[in-house]
Design a protein around this motif. Sequence first.
Motif, PDB file in Angstrom:
ATOM      1  N   GLY A  80       0.693  -1.201  -0.142  1.00  0.00           N
ATOM      2  CA  GLY A  80      -0.060  -0.052   0.038  1.00  0.00           C
ATOM      3  C   GLY A  80       0.750   1.183   0.097  1.00  0.00           C
ATOM      4  N   LYS A  81       1.701   1.318   0.665  1.00  0.00           N
ATOM      5  CA  LYS A  81       2.970   2.461   0.806  1.00  0.00           C
ATOM      6  C   LYS A  81       3.468   2.598  -0.460  1.00  0.00           C
ATOM      7  CE  LYS A  81       5.620   2.910   4.461  1.00  0.00           C
ATOM      8  NZ  LYS A  81       6.670   3.145   5.370  1.00  0.00           N
ATOM      9  N   GLY A  82       3.889   1.577  -0.978  1.00  0.00           N
ATOM     10  CA  GLY A  82       4.694   1.789  -2.286  1.00  0.00           C
ATOM     11  C   GLY A  82       3.575   2.240  -3.424  1.00  0.00           C
ATOM     12  N   TYR A  83       2.208   1.905  -3.306  1.00  0.00           N
ATOM     13  CA  TYR A  83       1.299   2.273  -4.279  1.00  0.00           C
ATOM     14  C   TYR A  83       0.906   3.673  -4.189  1.00  0.00           C
ATOM     15  CZ  TYR A  83      -3.285   2.602  -6.386  1.00  0.00           C
ATOM     16  OH  TYR A  83      -4.336   2.847  -7.281  1.00  0.00           O
ATOM     17  N   ARG A  84       0.944   4.185  -3.025  1.00  0.00           N
ATOM     18  CA  ARG A  84       0.368   5.439  -2.636  1.00  0.00           C
ATOM     19  C   ARG A  84       1.530   6.473  -3.038  1.00  0.00           C
ATOM     20  NH1 ARG A  84      -1.757   2.798   1.440  1.00  0.00           N
ATOM     21  NH2 ARG A  84       0.036   3.308   3.008  1.00  0.00           N
ATOM     22  N   ASN A 125      -4.377  -5.982  -3.267  1.00  0.00           N
ATOM     23  CA  ASN A 125      -3.247  -6.189  -4.209  1.00  0.00           C
ATOM     24  C   ASN A 125      -2.875  -5.033  -5.011  1.00  0.00           C
ATOM     25  OD1 ASN A 125      -3.151  -9.457  -4.598  1.00  0.00           O
ATOM     26  ND2 ASN A 125      -5.325  -8.760  -4.001  1.00  0.00           N
ATOM     27  N   TYR A 126      -1.554  -4.490  -5.172  1.00  0.00           N
ATOM     28  CA  TYR A 126      -1.277  -3.268  -5.552  1.00  0.00           C
ATOM     29  C   TYR A 126      -0.052  -3.644  -6.587  1.00  0.00           C
ATOM     30  CZ  TYR A 126      -3.391  -1.343  -1.332  1.00  0.00           C
ATOM     31  OH  TYR A 126      -4.090  -1.041  -0.317  1.00  0.00           O
ATOM     32  N   PHE A 127      -0.204  -2.864  -7.853  1.00  0.00           N
ATOM     33  CA  PHE A 127       0.488  -2.905  -9.091  1.00  0.00           C
ATOM     34  C   PHE A 127       0.856  -1.445  -9.564  1.00  0.00           C
ATOM     35  CE2 PHE A 127      -2.527  -6.398  -8.779  1.00  0.00           C
ATOM     36  CZ  PHE A 127      -1.520  -7.320  -8.572  1.00  0.00           C
ATOM     37  N   PRO A 134      10.333   5.211 -14.518  1.00  0.00           N
ATOM     38  CA  PRO A 134      10.157   6.713 -13.992  1.00  0.00           C
ATOM     39  C   PRO A 134       9.173   7.551 -14.412  1.00  0.00           C
ATOM     40  CG  PRO A 134      12.547   5.898 -14.371  1.00  0.00           C
ATOM     41  CD  PRO A 134      11.497   4.897 -14.958  1.00  0.00           C
ATOM     42  N   GLY A 135       8.257   8.041 -13.531  1.00  0.00           N
ATOM     43  CA  GLY A 135       7.313   8.880 -13.982  1.00  0.00           C
ATOM     44  C   GLY A 135       5.736   8.231 -14.357  1.00  0.00           C
ATOM     45  N   HIS A 136       5.981   6.769 -14.644  1.00  0.00           N
ATOM     46  CA  HIS A 136       5.005   6.240 -15.046  1.00  0.00           C
ATOM     47  C   HIS A 136       3.801   6.180 -13.836  1.00  0.00           C
ATOM     48  CE1 HIS A 136       6.638   4.313 -18.925  1.00  0.00           C
ATOM     49  NE2 HIS A 136       7.236   5.230 -18.645  1.00  0.00           N
ATOM     50  N   CYS A 137       4.171   5.489 -12.948  1.00  0.00           N
ATOM     51  CA  CYS A 137       3.130   5.585 -11.637  1.00  0.00           C
ATOM     52  C   CYS A 137       2.678   6.936 -11.476  1.00  0.00           C
ATOM     53  CB  CYS A 137       3.713   4.902 -10.557  1.00  0.00           C
ATOM     54  SG  CYS A 137       2.627   4.563  -9.123  1.00  0.00           S
ATOM     55  N   ASP A 138       3.251   7.919 -11.231  1.00  0.00           N
ATOM     56  CA  ASP A 138       2.926   9.343 -10.924  1.00  0.00           C
ATOM     57  C   ASP A 138       2.176   9.805 -11.869  1.00  0.00           C
ATOM     58  OD1 ASP A 138       4.448   9.692  -8.662  1.00  0.00           O
ATOM     59  OD2 ASP A 138       6.211   9.880  -9.894  1.00  0.00           O
ATOM     60  N   ASN A 139       2.040   9.336 -13.204  1.00  0.00           N
ATOM     61  CA  ASN A 139       1.122   9.660 -14.274  1.00  0.00           C
ATOM     62  C   ASN A 139      -0.146   8.760 -14.437  1.00  0.00           C
ATOM     63  OD1 ASN A 139       2.249  12.089 -15.330  1.00  0.00           O
ATOM     64  ND2 ASN A 139       3.961  10.879 -16.006  1.00  0.00           N
ATOM     65  N   GLY A 140      -0.393   8.054 -13.463  1.00  0.00           N
ATOM     66  CA  GLY A 140      -1.464   7.128 -13.237  1.00  0.00           C
ATOM     67  C   GLY A 140      -1.447   5.788 -13.695  1.00  0.00           C
ATOM     68  N   MET A 141      -0.314   5.023 -14.106  1.00  0.00           N
ATOM     69  CA  MET A 141       0.015   3.746 -14.490  1.00  0.00           C
ATOM     70  C   MET A 141       0.175   2.796 -13.074  1.00  0.00           C
ATOM     71  SD  MET A 141       2.208   2.159 -17.406  1.00  0.00           S
ATOM     72  CE  MET A 141       1.914   0.834 -18.109  1.00  0.00           C
ATOM     73  N   LYS A 142      -0.967   2.662 -12.241  1.00  0.00           N
ATOM     74  CA  LYS A 142      -1.154   1.970 -11.284  1.00  0.00           C
ATOM     75  C   LYS A 142      -2.553   1.200 -11.187  1.00  0.00           C
ATOM     76  CE  LYS A 142      -1.720   5.726  -8.135  1.00  0.00           C
ATOM     77  NZ  LYS A 142      -1.140   6.411  -7.209  1.00  0.00           N
ATOM     78  N   LEU A 143      -2.632   0.041 -10.448  1.00  0.00           N
ATOM     79  CA  LEU A 143      -3.857  -0.645 -10.075  1.00  0.00           C
ATOM     80  C   LEU A 143      -3.697  -1.180  -8.527  1.00  0.00           C
ATOM     81  CD1 LEU A 143      -6.492  -1.763 -11.632  1.00  0.00           C
ATOM     82  CD2 LEU A 143      -4.991  -3.839 -12.197  1.00  0.00           C
ATOM     83  N   ALA A 144      -5.060  -0.894  -8.131  1.00  0.00           N
ATOM     84  CA  ALA A 144      -5.310  -1.615  -6.620  1.00  0.00           C
ATOM     85  C   ALA A 144      -6.423  -2.262  -6.901  1.00  0.00           C
ATOM     86  CB  ALA A 144      -5.607  -0.365  -5.715  1.00  0.00           C
ATOM     87  N   VAL A 145      -6.250  -3.596  -6.438  1.00  0.00           N
ATOM     88  CA  VAL A 145      -7.489  -4.383  -6.831  1.00  0.00           C
ATOM     89  C   VAL A 145      -7.713  -5.162  -5.445  1.00  0.00           C
ATOM     90  CG1 VAL A 145      -8.193  -6.514  -7.705  1.00  0.00           C
ATOM     91  CG2 VAL A 145      -6.851  -4.922  -9.093  1.00  0.00           C
TER      92      VAL A 145
END
Length: 133
Positions: A81-85, A112-114, A119-130
């Motif tokens: 969760g921390k890595g996701y946030r 489940n967090y992905f 670099p920069g992809h997650c900050d730009n919304g490339m993440k998923l929490a299920v």
Amino acid sequence: MAAARRGRGSASGAMVVILCLAALLMEAVPAATAGKTYYVGDAAGWGRNLDWWLAGKTFYAGDVLVFKYDKEKHDVTVVGGKGYRRCKVPKNKNTVVMHSGYDQVTLRRGNNYFICGMPGHCDNGMKLAVKAL
């Protein structure tokens, strides 16, 4: 003799009730081994802002997520969760980073967090929490 018959009848009646209850319970509880397969992002694949894709879906432990993407540009990193946030890839040897372009993940019960670890992809919304039940 009537008492003996009544005893046998009671046992078979109780058995019918038990079998009916077992059948009802089996239908009411989703099978843990059913494992439905979902393609993350449908035809668009693993990408940014996937809240639309999650809408209306109920996931269960044992379901499989398939991440399809360009392996030269992205990855799939399993985080907590921390890595996701924070959009941070943990720096430890247990971090799971997949980069085949067609990764399959079996969901565990709970969150489940992905993220994409590029670099920069997650900050730009490339993440998923299920959340899996």
